[in-house]
Design an enzyme around this catalytic site. Structure first.
Site, short mmCIF file in Angstrom:
data_model
loop_
_atom_site.label_atom_id
_atom_site.label_comp_id
_atom_site.label_asym_id
_atom_site.label_seq_id
_atom_site.Cartn_x
_atom_site.Cartn_y
_atom_site.Cartn_z
N HIS A 23 3.68 6.86 5.38
CA HIS A 23 2.49 7.57 5.85
C HIS A 23 1.65 6.84 6.88
O HIS A 23 0.91 7.46 7.63
CB HIS A 23 1.62 8.04 4.66
CG HIS A 23 0.76 6.96 4.07
ND1 HIS A 23 1.17 6.13 3.07
CD2 HIS A 23 -0.51 6.56 4.38
CE1 HIS A 23 0.20 5.28 2.77
NE2 HIS A 23 -0.83 5.52 3.56
N HIS B 158 0.81 -1.22 0.00
CA HIS B 158 0.00 0.00 0.00
C HIS B 158 0.85 1.28 0.00
O HIS B 158 0.75 2.08 -0.93
CB HIS B 158 -1.02 -0.06 1.14
CG HIS B 158 -1.68 1.25 1.43
ND1 HIS B 158 -2.45 1.91 0.49
CD2 HIS B 158 -1.67 2.05 2.53
CE1 HIS B 158 -2.89 3.04 1.00
NE2 HIS B 158 -2.43 3.16 2.24
N GLU C 235 0.46 5.76 12.62
CA GLU C 235 -0.89 5.27 12.91
C GLU C 235 -0.93 3.77 13.20
O GLU C 235 -1.61 3.32 14.11
CB GLU C 235 -1.78 5.59 11.70
CG GLU C 235 -3.27 5.46 11.98
CD GLU C 235 -4.09 6.01 10.81
OE1 GLU C 235 -3.79 7.14 10.36
OE2 GLU C 235 -5.00 5.31 10.35
N ASP C 236 -0.18 2.98 12.45
CA ASP C 236 -0.35 1.53 12.51
C ASP C 236 0.81 0.74 13.11
O ASP C 236 0.74 -0.48 13.20
CB ASP C 236 -0.61 0.98 11.09
CG ASP C 236 -1.93 1.49 10.52
OD1 ASP C 236 -2.81 1.85 11.32
OD2 ASP C 236 -2.07 1.51 9.29
MN MN Z 1 -2.79 4.56 3.99
#
Ligand code: MN
Length: 479
Positions: free
Chosen positions: A73, A49, A77-78
């Site tokens: 990016h 991704h 967040e992950d």
């Molecule tokens: Mn993304």
């Protein structure tokens, strides 16, 4: 489209910015490591991704920081990577960009909807600081939309609706038509699959049926331009599925869409555009009311072109778009085109252009100031900025962008707060109108001030722009 490899990315970057190959490689290795063991719903490794997001950015010739941020990016967040680590390992710019596209963590006593609004606001207002945040987010959304097939159909619809309501308008405002068009078609595919299929087939058959007509027209055009000594490149296209869908929604039948078929003629100079226009009108008579000169009057998102629709044999019509190669490049990528023009300085030039030339920027700032609550902010943005717009002309012929429903009061405040505060009279297309008159697309409006006039209470009932409402309240509070 989904099987892009790291080697593909590197050869693309090498071709336009070989100095960044090393850093992009490091960002890729860092992201691969961070996302190790994570998989997408398609079963592929997660890194696929960010790799694709970076590739979309590289296709627009993004700068090195943006490319790295594209690859990284999702790490804040992950994964357990922090923004401090990114700043230390890469640089503060990369860290800031990644932080800008990172959603806030779930909180226990905040509803999902509220959190969504907070995140939407974060992205939209992020561009006031750095428009590249929105560009990365658009690339992210584009890849997610391309691979939406793996989600549940409920989730698909939810994401597609948000794409259409938020990301398509953002792409439009920064002039990135290529991304906008793809996002529109993909959204429709999931929001209304039957209609998407029906129109897709219809579009194919139109393409088939009109091939001969269009190639003949193209050949005729080529000969004529050659005689006139105008170097050119000509392409033709059938309107996009979403474009046809939208016209349908507005009650237009297929045969009445004036730009269903169009010929794009690219030339070198502005002067050649006008000479080409003459040639086009030699080939077919222009349809009255379908000529627009977006070269002397560019659209508010910097789109430039001459548009004219001509009659062709058997009662048909074909739109022609005449522009320079440069205008065409801007129309594809909008603000992102500065990456090509101003290599090292692009980030600064983009931001300056956004602030000084794009009208929506000022409205965005006003709405941001006026609405503390994130849900209200998003509602206002959707109704005032992201819904359908109209474009009216000033006495000098300048184009002003307004929301549907805007009145002379909104217009006056858009020009200057003094003009609004003392608005006495409005003339639209030559006749005086009441101040609550609803303006239409292409209206030509002239307003007159009278210093003895002050904002009337009733104006608040019909003014629709945040700027007008705020400025009149401020004035009345002061005086
Ligand atoms: Mn993304």
């Amino acid at each position: 489209m989904n099987n892009i490899t790291f080697e593909d990315l590197i050869s693309l970057v090498k071709a336009y910015n070989p100095d960044e190959v090393q850093r992009v490689t490091e960002a890729y290795e860092f992201a691969s490591q961070a996302h190790k063991g994570q998989y997408r719903q398609s079963g592929e490794e997660y890194i696929i991704h960010p790799l694709n997001v970076c590739y979309i950015l590289a296709q627009m010739h993004a700068d090195g920081d943006t490319l790295c941020a594209g690859l990284l990016h999702d790490v804040i967040e992950d994964t357990n990577v922090t923004k401090e680590e990114l700043a230390a390992y890469f640089n503060p710019e990369v860290s800031k960009l990644v932080e800008g596209v990172t959603k806030l963590a779930k909180m226990t006593n905040v509803s999902k909807h509220k959190l969504n609004c907070t995140n939407t606001r974060k992205i939209i207002t992020g561009m006031m600081d750095d428009v590249r945040i929105v560009i990365i987010k658009l690339a992210d959304r584009l890849h997610n939309m391309r691979t939406l097939g793996y989600k549940s159909s409920e989730k698909q619809k939810e994401i597609a609706v948000e794409t259409l309501e938020v990301f398509v308008p953002l792409a439009y405002y920064i002039g990135a038509y290529r991304i906008k068009n793809e996002l529109e078609d993909l959204s429709l595919r999931y929001i209304n699959p039957e209609e998407y299929r029906r129109l897709g087939e219809l579009r194919l058959s139109i393409e088939e049926e009109s091939k001969e007509l269009l190639s003949e027209l193209l050949a005729k055009m080529k000969i004529l331009l050659e005689q006139k000594g105008i170097p050119n490149e000509i392409k033709y296209r059938v309107k996009s599925i979403f474009g046809i869908y939208k016209k349908n929604q507005q009650g237009k039948e297929i045969k009445d869409i004036h730009d269903l078929l169009s010929l794009k003629i690219l030339v070198n100079e502005v002067d050649d555009c006008y000479r080409t226009l003459g040639a086009v009108h030699q080939i077919g008579k222009p349809v009255v009311g379908k000529f627009s000169d977006y070269i002397s009057n560019p659209k508010t998102n910097m789109y430039q072109s001459l548009h004219t629709t001509i009659m062709v044999p058997e009662g048909g019509k074909v739109q022609t778009q005449i522009k320079t190669f440069e205008m065409d490049a801007i129309a594809q990528n909008g603000l992102c085109h500065y990456w090509d023009l101003n290599a090292g300085e692009a980030r600064i030039v983009m931001q300056k252009h956004l602030k000084e030339k794009l009208q929506f920027y000022r409205s965005l700032k006003q709405i941001d100031k006026a609405f503390v609550d994130d849900e209200e902010f998003v509602l206002q943005i959707k109704s005032e900025l992201f819904a359908d717009k109209i474009y009216v002309y000033t006495a000098e012929g300048e184009v002003i962008e307004m929301p549907v429903g805007a009145t002379p009061v909104d217009f006056a405040y858009q020009i200057h707060s003094d003009v609004g505060n003392h608005l006495a009279k409005a003339i639209v297309n030559g006749s005086e109108v009441p101040l609550d008159y609803e303006l239409s697309n292409r209206d030509r409006i002239i307003v007159f001030q009278d210093l003895s006039v002050r904002p009337q209470e009733e104006w608040e009932h019909f003014a629709v722009t945040t700027r007008a409402r705020r400025k009149m309240r401020e004035y009345n509070r002061r005086n």
